[in-house]
Write an enzyme that holds these catalytic residues in place. Sequence first.
Site, short mmCIF file in Angstrom:
data_model
loop_
_atom_site.label_atom_id
_atom_site.label_comp_id
_atom_site.label_asym_id
_atom_site.label_seq_id
_atom_site.Cartn_x
_atom_site.Cartn_y
_atom_site.Cartn_z
CG HIS A 66 -3.73 -4.94 3.44
ND1 HIS A 66 -3.18 -4.22 2.41
CD2 HIS A 66 -4.17 -6.09 2.90
CE1 HIS A 66 -3.29 -4.91 1.29
NE2 HIS A 66 -3.88 -6.06 1.56
CG ASP A 101 -1.67 -1.30 1.36
OD1 ASP A 101 -2.55 -1.53 0.55
OD2 ASP A 101 -1.34 -2.10 2.26
P1 NAX Z 1 -3.02 -17.87 -3.48
O1 NAX Z 1 -4.43 -18.33 -3.24
O2 NAX Z 1 -2.44 -17.93 -4.85
O3 NAX Z 1 -2.05 -18.68 -2.50
C1 NAX Z 1 -2.33 -18.90 -1.17
C2 NAX Z 1 -1.76 -20.25 -0.82
O4 NAX Z 1 -1.89 -20.43 0.59
C3 NAX Z 1 -2.48 -21.41 -1.51
O5 NAX Z 1 -1.56 -22.20 -2.23
C4 NAX Z 1 -3.10 -22.19 -0.34
O6 NAX Z 1 -3.10 -23.59 -0.54
C5 NAX Z 1 -2.15 -21.80 0.80
N1 NAX Z 1 -2.73 -21.98 2.13
C6 NAX Z 1 -4.02 -21.85 2.52
N2 NAX Z 1 -4.15 -22.19 3.82
C7 NAX Z 1 -2.90 -22.52 4.24
C8 NAX Z 1 -2.40 -23.00 5.48
N3 NAX Z 1 -3.20 -23.19 6.52
N4 NAX Z 1 -1.08 -23.27 5.57
C9 NAX Z 1 -0.27 -23.11 4.51
N5 NAX Z 1 -0.69 -22.70 3.30
C10 NAX Z 1 -2.00 -22.40 3.17
O7 NAX Z 1 -2.96 -16.39 -2.87
P2 NAX Z 1 -1.84 -15.28 -3.09
O8 NAX Z 1 -2.21 -14.44 -4.26
O9 NAX Z 1 -0.51 -15.90 -3.04
O10 NAX Z 1 -2.11 -14.38 -1.80
C11 NAX Z 1 -1.84 -14.87 -0.51
C12 NAX Z 1 -2.48 -13.99 0.55
O11 NAX Z 1 -1.93 -12.68 0.50
C13 NAX Z 1 -3.99 -13.81 0.37
O12 NAX Z 1 -4.60 -13.91 1.65
C14 NAX Z 1 -4.10 -12.39 -0.17
O13 NAX Z 1 -5.35 -11.83 0.11
C15 NAX Z 1 -2.98 -11.73 0.58
N6 NAX Z 1 -2.49 -10.45 0.07
C16 NAX Z 1 -2.06 -9.54 0.98
C17 NAX Z 1 -1.48 -8.35 0.60
C18 NAX Z 1 -0.98 -7.37 1.62
O14 NAX Z 1 -0.53 -6.30 1.20
N7 NAX Z 1 -1.03 -7.63 2.92
C19 NAX Z 1 -1.34 -7.98 -0.84
C20 NAX Z 1 -1.39 -9.15 -1.74
C21 NAX Z 1 -2.39 -10.22 -1.35
O15 NAX Z 1 -3.65 -9.88 -1.84
#
Ligand code: NAX
Length: 325
Positions: free
Chosen positions: A188, A160
């Site tokens: 966020h 951000d």
């Molecule tokens: P993806 O859905 O591509 O990847 C997330 C991965 O986490 C998946 O492979 C899933 O199997 C795995 N996962 C789920 N539960 C789990 C657990 N208990 N233990 C280990 N792995 C687990 O999402 P991606 O685009 O990589 O984003 C990841 C996270 O970042 C999301 O929650 C997203 O909303 C968040 N974000 C946060 C941002 C920030 O600035 N704070 C910005 C980017 C992003 O949107």
Amino acid sequence: MMKPPVRVAITGGAGQIAYSLIFRVASGEMLGQDQPIILNLLEVPQALTTLKGVMMELQDCAYPLLQDVAITDDPNVAFAEIDYALLVGAAPRGPGMERADLLKINSEVFKIHGKALNEQANRKVKVLVVGNPANTNAFIAMKCAPKLDPKQFSAMMRLDHARAVNLLAAKVGVNVSAVENIVVWGNHSANQYPSIAHALVNGKAASSLVEQNWVENEFIPAVQQRGATIIKARGKSSAASAASAVVAHMRDWAMGTEKLVSVAIASDGSYDIPPGLVYSFPVTIKNGEFSIVQGLDIDKFSRSRMLVSQKELEQERDIILDLLG
Ligand code: NAX
């Protein structure tokens, strides 16, 4: 001289952010070219096959700094003796799911991860939560890790922050390096408050270079909605830019910065934000510790925007405290 290796855990290793992040960490971009790394990658059981593919690609990069890489679906294994935890993995928001439902599902994940960190991690571990809702997930992990200092937990606002820097620089027509002292306050979420009130552009007050009307009606909504705008264009959420922000956040935490950056940490009551709430503040970093920059004037407009984010975080916290019992 090479340092002894450090252990870095990355959760959500098979996801989109990790597909960018893992390689940048292993190449030395995050902790420096003299810092060998052991990577522990965590996933849910059904994603382990994909994660194995990521691991094979990582090995094929033959990064000299990467001493070992392990994959697992057990947080107690992934977090054993780690120095850095990059908590990226989280359940996504499904169709028709309310924010409260997402909170509930991820509260379970971050409860487990917090407890595993409490038992397994190096006592000095630095934890960054990226998975959404990031601030409240960090709050949960922190609460579930009473043997660790709350100061060891942070949630990511750096994307951000970088978005705000980029949008202001583009408006004024300067390189991003000319912009200082942007602050993104709060959560966020779409209720974050990106502020240019203290920002400088080439040493000049940003507020003297742009109209308040632009700030209120274009800049703030554009930063708040940048993630949604990217999803609309790309069909997927921000990934490479999120990985870049993780690298910048952790590099600064490990190596320090005198520049003001936005980081969500447990409030110490600064700026009248209720103590304990994981809220984004302007910070500088020295010797691995965040210091909230004090003494910034908060005008009426800023306070009202900061309050919106505070109220949202208090609501999230109250839902979670009920769930944690
Ligand atoms: P993806 O859905 O591509 O990847 C997330 C991965 O986490 C998946 O492979 C899933 O199997 C795995 N996962 C789920 N539960 C789990 C657990 N208990 N233990 C280990 N792995 C687990 O999402 P991606 O685009 O990589 O984003 C990841 C996270 O970042 C999301 O929650 C997203 O909303 C968040 N974000 C946060 C941002 C920030 O600035 N704070 C910005 C980017 C992003 O949107």
